[in-house]
Design an enzyme around this catalytic site. Structure first.
Site, PDB file in Angstrom:
ATOM      1  N   SER A 135       0.555  -1.030   0.123  1.00 28.14           N
ATOM      2  CA  SER A 135       0.097   0.067   0.158  1.00 28.14           C
ATOM      3  C   SER A 135       0.760   1.338  -0.126  1.00 28.14           C
ATOM      4  CB  SER A 135      -0.853   0.015   1.086  1.00 28.14           C
ATOM      5  OG  SER A 135      -1.825   1.242   1.316  1.00 28.14           O
ATOM      6  N   TYR A 149      -4.561   7.898  -7.085  1.00 28.05           N
ATOM      7  CA  TYR A 149      -3.625   6.951  -6.272  1.00 28.05           C
ATOM      8  C   TYR A 149      -4.086   6.623  -5.241  1.00 28.05           C
ATOM      9  CZ  TYR A 149       0.937   4.946  -4.822  1.00 28.05           C
ATOM     10  OH  TYR A 149       1.793   4.172  -4.362  1.00 28.05           O
ATOM     11  N   LYS A 153      -4.984   2.817  -3.438  1.00 23.06           N
ATOM     12  CA  LYS A 153      -4.402   2.400  -2.127  1.00 23.06           C
ATOM     13  C   LYS A 153      -5.448   2.295  -0.956  1.00 23.06           C
ATOM     14  CE  LYS A 153      -0.319   1.595  -3.993  1.00 23.06           C
ATOM     15  NZ  LYS A 153      -0.101   0.342  -4.116  1.00 23.06           N
TER      16      LYS A 153
END
Length: 282
Positions: A135, A149, A153
């Site tokens: 992660s 992004y 994650k």
């Protein structure tokens, strides 16, 4: 315990390469995957039969299934399944094209999911195995211009948190690695995907890039001992901050979240209405 068998995606460079070599140097075996076979084939020149280089695009479901099956058959088992492949799409929420956002999730989230789903039947039959997802601190705290992004994650975080509860009874372990900024080349302009620019966000973008230029990047090689300690642990953590950036940011973010939730607690409670049980299976 050494002598483990690893399956690593994104093993051509950055963390994937560092951790693959750390495992190999101590005598473990590694199925090292990358989009381009030549980018991992050189590992065989140094480590011989301890390495199984595999060309793998994690957006290809059939290729993922074949790669996991091949690695398991080749080595006889899989002990560590490490999803490292991913990239960052940079752009304000208004700027990015939907197709670009879907492409990022196809690699960052669905790519990891494909590997996990391919590996789980094998690991369950073994009664052992450790699934590790890479992660990021960006999976704990979101910021401007990196929202997509961050979202991929955050999704990885939820996936592994749920997975850990589902597979604990099978003897399987789950860990999320949450690195901060490291000198892996990941944050270089050559490695990022940049959305079309809307001028209204130019100041925000400039502020983000200016702050990024002041970051102190960690040494990727320095992470190896910690990762090996985690895979050898009897009770590894579900979440592990890689480096010094994560915990201070998490402390600040959660202090702010708790303060906000508590300030609105009375209204939250009022919104409950009359509480009663309900059979969710009906």
């Amino acid at each position: 315990m050494s002598g483990k068998v690893w399956f690593i995606t994104g093993a051509s460079r950055g963390f994937g390469r560092v951790w693959a070599e750390a495992a190999l140097k101590r005598g473990d075996k590694v199925a090292a995957t990358a989009r381009i076979l030549a980018d991992v084939a050189d590992l065989s020149e140094v480590y011989g039969d301890a390495v199984l280089p595999i060309a793998l695009d994690v957006t290809n479901a059939r290729a993922v299934q074949n790669a996991v099956t091949r690695a398991h058959a080749h080595f006889g088992r899989l002990d560590v399944v490490l999803n490292n492949a991913g990239y960052a799409l940079v752009g304000a929420i208004e700027e990015a094209h939907e197709a670009d956002v879907r492409a990022e999730f196809d690699t960052n989230f669905f790519g990891a999911l494909r590997v996990i789903q391919a590996a789980l039947p094998l690991l369950r039959r073994q009664g052992s195995g450790h699934i590790i997802g890479v992660s990021s601190v960006a999976g704990i705290v979101a910021g401007p211009i990196t929202g997509f992004y961050n979202a991929s994650k955050f999704a990885i975080e939820a996936l592994h948190e749920s997975l850990a509860q589902e597979v604990k009874g099978f003897g399987l372990k789950v860990t999320l690695l949450e690195p901060g900024a490291y000198a892996t080349g990941f944050a270089s302009m050559a490695s990022l995907r940049i959305s079309p620019v809307i001028n209204a966000y130019s100041n925000t973008r400039a502020e983000v890039f200016a702050a990024g230029a002041k970051l102190e990047f960690g040494e990727p090689e320095a992470t190896a001992d910690a990762i090996l300690k985690i895979v050898d642990a009897e009770n590894p953590p579900l979440r592990f901050f890689v480096g010094t950036e994560g915990l201070p940011r998490a402390r600040a973010a959660y202090a702010d979240r708790l303060a906000t939730w508590e300030a609105w607690e009375a209204d939250s409670n009022a919104a409950q209405g009359e509480a009663r049980q309900h059979n969710i299976a009906s």
